[in-house]
Structures are given as C-alpha cells and as structure tokens.
Design an enzyme around this catalytic site. Structure first.
Site, PDB file in Angstrom:
ATOM      1  N   ASP A 150       9.089  90.396 -39.306  1.00  0.00           N
ATOM      2  CA  ASP A 150       9.709  89.067 -39.427  1.00  0.00           C
ATOM      3  C   ASP A 150       9.024  88.281 -40.547  1.00  0.00           C
ATOM      4  O   ASP A 150       8.700  87.107 -40.385  1.00  0.00           O
ATOM      5  CB  ASP A 150       9.617  88.331 -38.082  1.00  0.00           C
ATOM      6  CG  ASP A 150      10.623  87.183 -37.973  1.00  0.00           C
ATOM      7  OD1 ASP A 150      11.549  87.107 -38.808  1.00  0.00           O
ATOM      8  OD2 ASP A 150      10.456  86.346 -37.073  1.00  0.00           O
ATOM      9  N   LYS A 185      -0.285  77.941 -29.467  1.00  0.00           N
ATOM     10  CA  LYS A 185       1.057  78.533 -29.361  1.00  0.00           C
ATOM     11  C   LYS A 185       1.358  78.819 -27.893  1.00  0.00           C
ATOM     12  O   LYS A 185       0.742  79.693 -27.280  1.00  0.00           O
ATOM     13  CB  LYS A 185       1.131  79.815 -30.205  1.00  0.00           C
ATOM     14  CG  LYS A 185       2.501  80.501 -30.143  1.00  0.00           C
ATOM     15  CD  LYS A 185       2.646  81.595 -31.197  1.00  0.00           C
ATOM     16  CE  LYS A 185       4.004  82.279 -31.108  1.00  0.00           C
ATOM     17  NZ  LYS A 185       4.251  83.206 -32.219  1.00  0.00           N
ATOM     18  N   VAL A 195       4.649  75.423 -30.779  1.00  0.00           N
ATOM     19  CA  VAL A 195       3.303  75.393 -31.342  1.00  0.00           C
ATOM     20  C   VAL A 195       2.862  73.936 -31.483  1.00  0.00           C
ATOM     21  O   VAL A 195       3.622  73.091 -31.954  1.00  0.00           O
ATOM     22  CB  VAL A 195       3.247  76.132 -32.702  1.00  0.00           C
ATOM     23  CG1 VAL A 195       1.832  76.098 -33.270  1.00  0.00           C
ATOM     24  CG2 VAL A 195       3.703  77.582 -32.538  1.00  0.00           C
ATOM     25  N   PHE A 229      11.016  81.499 -28.906  1.00  0.00           N
ATOM     26  CA  PHE A 229      10.088  82.114 -27.971  1.00  0.00           C
ATOM     27  C   PHE A 229       8.767  81.376 -27.811  1.00  0.00           C
ATOM     28  O   PHE A 229       7.891  81.824 -27.105  1.00  0.00           O
ATOM     29  CB  PHE A 229       9.828  83.560 -28.390  1.00  0.00           C
ATOM     30  CG  PHE A 229      11.089  84.350 -28.505  1.00  0.00           C
ATOM     31  CD1 PHE A 229      11.756  84.772 -27.367  1.00  0.00           C
ATOM     32  CD2 PHE A 229      11.634  84.641 -29.746  1.00  0.00           C
ATOM     33  CE1 PHE A 229      12.935  85.481 -27.463  1.00  0.00           C
ATOM     34  CE2 PHE A 229      12.812  85.361 -29.841  1.00  0.00           C
ATOM     35  CZ  PHE A 229      13.471  85.780 -28.705  1.00  0.00           C
ATOM     36  N   SER A 230       8.639  80.270 -28.525  1.00  0.00           N
ATOM     37  CA  SER A 230       7.374  79.555 -28.408  1.00  0.00           C
ATOM     38  C   SER A 230       7.484  78.123 -28.905  1.00  0.00           C
ATOM     39  O   SER A 230       8.427  77.771 -29.604  1.00  0.00           O
ATOM     40  CB  SER A 230       6.290  80.263 -29.230  1.00  0.00           C
ATOM     41  OG  SER A 230       6.411  79.909 -30.595  1.00  0.00           O
ATOM     42  N   GLY A 264      10.168  77.607 -31.825  1.00  0.00           N
ATOM     43  CA  GLY A 264      11.083  78.718 -32.028  1.00  0.00           C
ATOM     44  C   GLY A 264      11.754  79.047 -30.709  1.00  0.00           C
ATOM     45  O   GLY A 264      11.602  78.323 -29.730  1.00  0.00           O
TER      46      GLY A 264
HETATM   47  P1  ADP Z   1       7.527  81.571 -33.390  1.00  0.00           P
HETATM   48  O1  ADP Z   1       7.295  82.911 -32.794  1.00  0.00           O
HETATM   49  O2  ADP Z   1       8.098  80.608 -32.418  1.00  0.00           O
HETATM   50  O3  ADP Z   1       8.244  81.618 -34.698  1.00  0.00           O
HETATM   51  P2  ADP Z   1       5.104  81.110 -34.946  1.00  0.00           P
HETATM   52  O4  ADP Z   1       3.873  81.835 -34.574  1.00  0.00           O
HETATM   53  O5  ADP Z   1       5.845  81.601 -36.141  1.00  0.00           O
HETATM   54  O6  ADP Z   1       6.053  80.999 -33.677  1.00  0.00           O
HETATM   55  O7  ADP Z   1       4.761  79.574 -35.177  1.00  0.00           O
HETATM   56  C1  ADP Z   1       5.790  78.637 -35.431  1.00  0.00           C
HETATM   57  C2  ADP Z   1       5.325  77.627 -36.451  1.00  0.00           C
HETATM   58  O8  ADP Z   1       4.152  76.950 -35.986  1.00  0.00           O
HETATM   59  C3  ADP Z   1       4.932  78.223 -37.796  1.00  0.00           C
HETATM   60  O9  ADP Z   1       6.052  78.366 -38.635  1.00  0.00           O
HETATM   61  C4  ADP Z   1       3.958  77.191 -38.315  1.00  0.00           C
HETATM   62  O10 ADP Z   1       4.647  76.105 -38.902  1.00  0.00           O
HETATM   63  C5  ADP Z   1       3.272  76.705 -37.054  1.00  0.00           C
HETATM   64  N1  ADP Z   1       2.020  77.447 -36.842  1.00  0.00           N
HETATM   65  C6  ADP Z   1       1.865  78.611 -36.178  1.00  0.00           C
HETATM   66  N2  ADP Z   1       0.581  79.002 -36.171  1.00  0.00           N
HETATM   67  C7  ADP Z   1      -0.105  78.065 -36.870  1.00  0.00           C
HETATM   68  C8  ADP Z   1      -1.478  77.893 -37.233  1.00  0.00           C
HETATM   69  N3  ADP Z   1      -2.421  78.773 -36.867  1.00  0.00           N
HETATM   70  N4  ADP Z   1      -1.820  76.814 -37.969  1.00  0.00           N
HETATM   71  C9  ADP Z   1      -0.891  75.917 -38.324  1.00  0.00           C
HETATM   72  N5  ADP Z   1       0.401  76.011 -38.003  1.00  0.00           N
HETATM   73  C10 ADP Z   1       0.813  77.073 -37.290  1.00  0.00           C
HETATM   74 MG    MG Z   2       7.729  82.360 -36.574  1.00  0.00          MG
END
Ligand code: ADP
Ligand code: MG
Ligand code: ZN
Length: 532
Positions: A143, A56, A38, A35-36, A33
């Site tokens: 969100d 993350k 993963v 901001f991150s 994303g």
């Molecule tokens: P951002 O703030 O960048 O949107 P997210 O926390 O929503 O970050 O994580 C982005 C993506 O990473 C999620 O849409 C998902 O596909 C994957 N993801 C995040 N956390 C997990 C998790 N605990 N297990 C599996 N996939 C994850």
């Molecule tokens: Mg997200």
C-alpha cells in the site's frame, strides 16, 4: 483547535484503553482510515521532557493475526532506514493501540508544486531506501502511496508507515506474515489462531486479543478509504482536479480483460485460470457467465467478437465487473496498483511468488511519476479495469497486452495505443504547473483537453482515444509545449532534469514484474550518484 467530535473520540479512546490516560495526553486526531484512527499525544519522559507520539488505534474488529503482523513488521524492520518504528503497544479487550514516535509531516499534494528537483530526487531515494529495508526482511508493503510515506521537508525526515496490508515473500523473516500466507491459501480457517497467539513476538509483553469472532479481512480488502491528511489523500474525498485522470466524470472507459481471446493463447490462459480457480472461487453474475465461459466462445469466433455485455456500450458490464472480484489477493489503492495486480495475476503460482515485492516498486514508480509531472493523483480510477485502461494510455496497449500475456491474461484493446515518451509527458505536464498566468482554470482546461481520454464506440468495439481527435495532431505535448511559456525565473532545477530520472521512472514502471527494477538495483541507479 480540537472540535467537539474529536474531543468525544479522544474520550472514547481513553475509555477503551484506560492505561493511555496514565501516560499520554492526547492532543488531536491526525488520521483516520477504514481500519484505524491515529492520534497525536504527548508524554512526559522521566527526564522531564515532553515528547510527541502517534497513537494508532486499530478498529476492534481487526483480525488479531493481522494486528500482530502489523506490529511485528514495525518491531522487526522498523526504526531504521526510513521505516517507522514502534515504542509501545497497549491492549484492552479487543482494542489495540500502537504507539510510535511522532513524525510531523507535510501533505504531499500541498508541497508537490514547490518541490525542487533535488528534493523530489531525495524523496524517491529515501522511499527506495525504506522499501529496500523491508524487502530485505521479506516484507511487501502493498500500500505504498504518499499518505503512507511521511515526509518532513524541513527536517528532511522520512518514514514508511502502515503495514496493515503487508504480505510476506516466500522467505519472509516475519513469522506472522507466513501465518497470513498460509491462511490465505486455505479457507480462512481461524482454528490455528489460538495456537499461534502463544508465541506472537510483540513489544514488551503485550497480550493480543484472543477473540477471533469478529474478524474483518483487512488483508483482503480491495481498497482502503484513507483520508490520511485531513482527507487530502482519500480517493473518495480527494482533489480530482489535480489528477491527470479523473474518476468517472472523465469518461474513461476500460478495456476488457478477458482470460482467453485468441486461439493461440488458450493453452497458456487455461493453465493460469486453473491456478487462480484454486485460490478464488468464481463469482458468476448469472449461470451463463461462469469464469471464462463466454469469453471462450468469443475466442473461437475470433478476436473482434466480444460477447460480454459491455461490448459496444458505454459501461463496463456486470460480467466484466464481476471478473474484478474473482481475484487472487490484491492490495492498495487502484491508482497505485501494479498491472499484475490489476490483471489478477495469482501471485501464489510458482512463477510469480518470488516477484511480489515488485508491486511496491510499481507504486514507487507512480509516486515518482507524480513528482516528475507535478500531478497528483496521477491515476485516479475508481476500479481496476479503468486503472488498467489509464496505464495503457501511458505505457501503450501492445506493451500492456504483452506484459499481461506473461501472467496468462489477454488484454483486448481494439485500438493500438502507442506508449508515451515519459520525458515528453512529464515535461509537458510540469510546464503547465509553472505557467506564470493566473488563469489556473484555463490551464486545467488545456490539460484536460490534452489528456482526456475517452472510449470511442465503433464497429470494432471499444478503444481508447485522445479526445483531441484532429488526425494530424499526433503529438499533443509538443503543441502544448509551444503554446505555453514556462516561467523562467526559478525553475528549481526542473529545467535540468537528467535523462537518468526518466530512465529510472521507466524501470520502475516496467509492466513486467519479472524485469522491473528491484529496490536494491534502484538505490544504485546513476540518478542517485550524489546521494550515496
Ligand atoms: P491507516 O492504516 O488507517 O491508513 P496509517 O498507519 O497509514 O493508518 O496512519 C494514518 C495517518 O496517520 C498517516 O497517513 C499519517 O498522516 C498519520 N500517522 C501515522 N503514523 C504516524 C506517525 N508515526 N507520526 C505522525 N503521523 C502518523
Ligand atoms: Mg495508511
Ligand atoms: Zn464486459
């Protein structure tokens, strides 16, 4: 297969936070994303078992308080009732990595058409359960959308993730969300940060970056570009052909939101404006166009005289677009934003401060609308004004105006758009998904013809009209329904959707946050009687 780019990024992650290499083997990148990033990683437990984790990595410019608040949401509210938990957190300098249990998940758009009604019902029930949990802790997610609600269909597992935009209710139990609230109300003074960083409750002695020099105001961002599941979720790279409303190419135009229009509303609107001015400095386009000035002149001349620059033109003018930016805090992705967010209701006013959790319920309603109609993204507007125009075409212009009035905003729409019956709408769209023909393009065209909405110019200004202009065709859906024969073989329960489903949908998509159903009420909705 892991591409060269990803291998390089994984190497960078190891280099930025070297402790990771001692514990995890990073396999792949699974999300990116604004901001991150993963990553999927494995670690060998002391028992000898290998276990998967999601790592993350937050962008190093994220605000320390923001990062700490995201962590605190996960540690305090996570790990139960479909809310993602946290295992560890690592930091080196300004790099922070949050380690979560890994939940393998399906991509929403890939499975949407094959879900049975029972599965759709379970999905929304489990989302409501997660929302109820965070709302009980005084967390508003802000969100809520499919890429932030992980779903493993096979295992029937669910997890709400991503507290990167979360906000606290006035009585929030998340200390750091209180801090963010306080900061938001004043100017973004960072002088307090060092004093609070001493007692940030984060997992297992993690120290957070104290550097505040490069802060990205993540909590104020207008939209998040989030390709999520390999770009399938992202608004920019998203699959617009699946939406009911496309972006700009559908030629949907917005109605203007004017702070003041009719004389009788002036008093109310002035009060709200005064409140919002305290929070957000107006961003004038030119010296003439300061907040409300032009619109106020228009008001005295009567409602048909719109003197902003987009009157009778095929575009939203810069004055109206600038209104978008004069905003109190808003969150999320345009297609999931609640009307009170789109119309810039300043939540901090005493009247609305207790209703902030309602914005998550609206977003859940939009997801439920996708589940029931088989369309995703349902709304796909590029900006708030167009998003509001799209909502209006479903919920009705009068209803929208009436709800906006509650926030002291006047929505002008010169044509009366009736609210659509949700059941008829969803059933009509669903039927298109089940059409057993091979001509998917043909279906798409029919759908487009049925639902394309455009702004028509006439002497009265702009109005939204169904593109099918035949005056006698008041109900396009009934015509569609009779034109297309649904596949009768396996309807997966979609031929027997109970009215309760549409009742709940209607309650989630209540335009007024004050009367919108709460997560607690929603969980005991009759639709879920078999799930308790
Ligand atoms: P951002 O703030 O960048 O949107 P997210 O926390 O929503 O970050 O994580 C982005 C993506 O990473 C999620 O849409 C998902 O596909 C994957 N993801 C995040 N956390 C997990 C998790 N605990 N297990 C599996 N996939 C994850
Ligand atoms: Mg997200
Ligand atoms: Zn305008």
């Amino acid at each position: 297969m892991v591409g060269g780019d990803v291998t390089g990024e994984i190497e960078k992650l190891y280099a930025a936070v070297p402790q990771i290499r001692n514990i995890f083997y990073v396999i792949n990148k699974i999300g990116e994303g604004t901001f991150s990033s993963v990553y999927l990683a494995v670690a060998r437990l002391t028992s000898g078992e290998d276990r998967k984790f999601a790592l993350k990595h937050l962008i190093p410019t994220s605000h320390p308080t923001r990062i700490a608040a995201e962590l605190q949401c996960l540690t305090v509210a996570g790990g139960e009732d479909n809310v993602m938990g946290v295992k560890y957190c690592f930091r080196k300098n300004d790099h922070v990595v949050i380690v979560m249990p890994y939940l393998e998940h399906d991509c929403f758009v890939d499975i949407l058409h094959s879900l049975s009604f029972q599965e759709a019902k379970e999905y929304i029930f489990n989302l409501l359960k997660a929302l109820n949990r965070i709302h009980r802790f005084g967390i508003v997610h802000r969100d809520v959308k499919p890429s932030n609600f992980l779903y493993n269909r096979r295992l029937k597992q669910f997890a709400l993730v991503d507290f990167g935009l979360a906000q606290g209710t006035p009585d929030t139990q998340i200390e750091l969300l209180k801090v963010l609230q306080t900061k938001k109300q004043g100017s973004c003074s960072q002088s307090k940060l060092h004093t609070i960083s001493g007692n940030i409750p984060v997992p297992r002695g993690v120290v957070l970056p104290s550097s505040t020099k490069q802060s990205v105001k993540r909590h104020w961002s207008h939209s998040q570009i989030n390709p999520g599941n390999n770009g399938k979720e992202g608004l920019l790279g998203g699959s617009t052909q699946r939406s009911v409303f496309g972006e700009r190419n559908f030629n949907v135009h917005s109605a203007a939101i004017h702070e003041v229009s009719a004389e009788k509303n002036i008093k109310q609107a002035k009060i709200t404006e005064a409140a919002s001015r305290k929070l957000a400095a107006p961003k004038p386009v030119s010296t003439k166009n300061t907040s409300g000035g032009v619109a106020r002149k228009a008001a005295s001349a009567g409602p048909t005289t719109l003197t902003c620059n987009c009157y009778a033109r095929d575009q939203v003018c810069s004055l109206c677009l600038a209104r978008n930016r004069q905003v109190a805090p808003r969150a999320g992705t345009p297609g999931f934003r609640a009307p009170e967010v789109l119309t810039k209701c300043p939540h901090q006013t005493a009247e609305f401060v207790n209703l902030v959790a309602a914005i998550d319920m609206w977003s859940a309603g939009i997801i439920f609308l996708s589940l029931l109609s088989g369309r995703y993204h349902f709304f796909n507007a590029a900006d708030d004004m167009n998003a509001l125009a799209q909502i209006m075409t479903i919920r009705g212009s009068r209803e929208t105006a009436q709800a906006a009035k509650q926030f002291g905003k006047t929505v002008l729409c010169s044509k009366d758009l009736p609210a659509k019956d949700l059941k008829t709408l969803c059933e009509g769209l669903r039927r298109l998904c089940f059409t057993p023909t091979t001509g998917s393009e043909c279906d798409a065209q029919k759908l487009r013809a049925a639902l394309q909405l455009k702004m028509i110019e006439n002497q009265d200004g702009w109005f939204v009209e169904d593109s099918d202009a035949a005056p006698s065709s008041s109900n396009i859906f009934s015509r569609l329904t009779s034109a297309i024969d649904p596949g009768k073989s396996n309807m997966n329960g979609w031929d027997e959707v109970p009215d309760e489903a549409y009742h709940l949908l209607d309650r989630l998509l209540d335009m007024n946050p004050a009367t919108r159903i709460t997560s607690e009420e929603a969980l005991s909705h009759p639709l879920f009687k078999d799930l308790h």
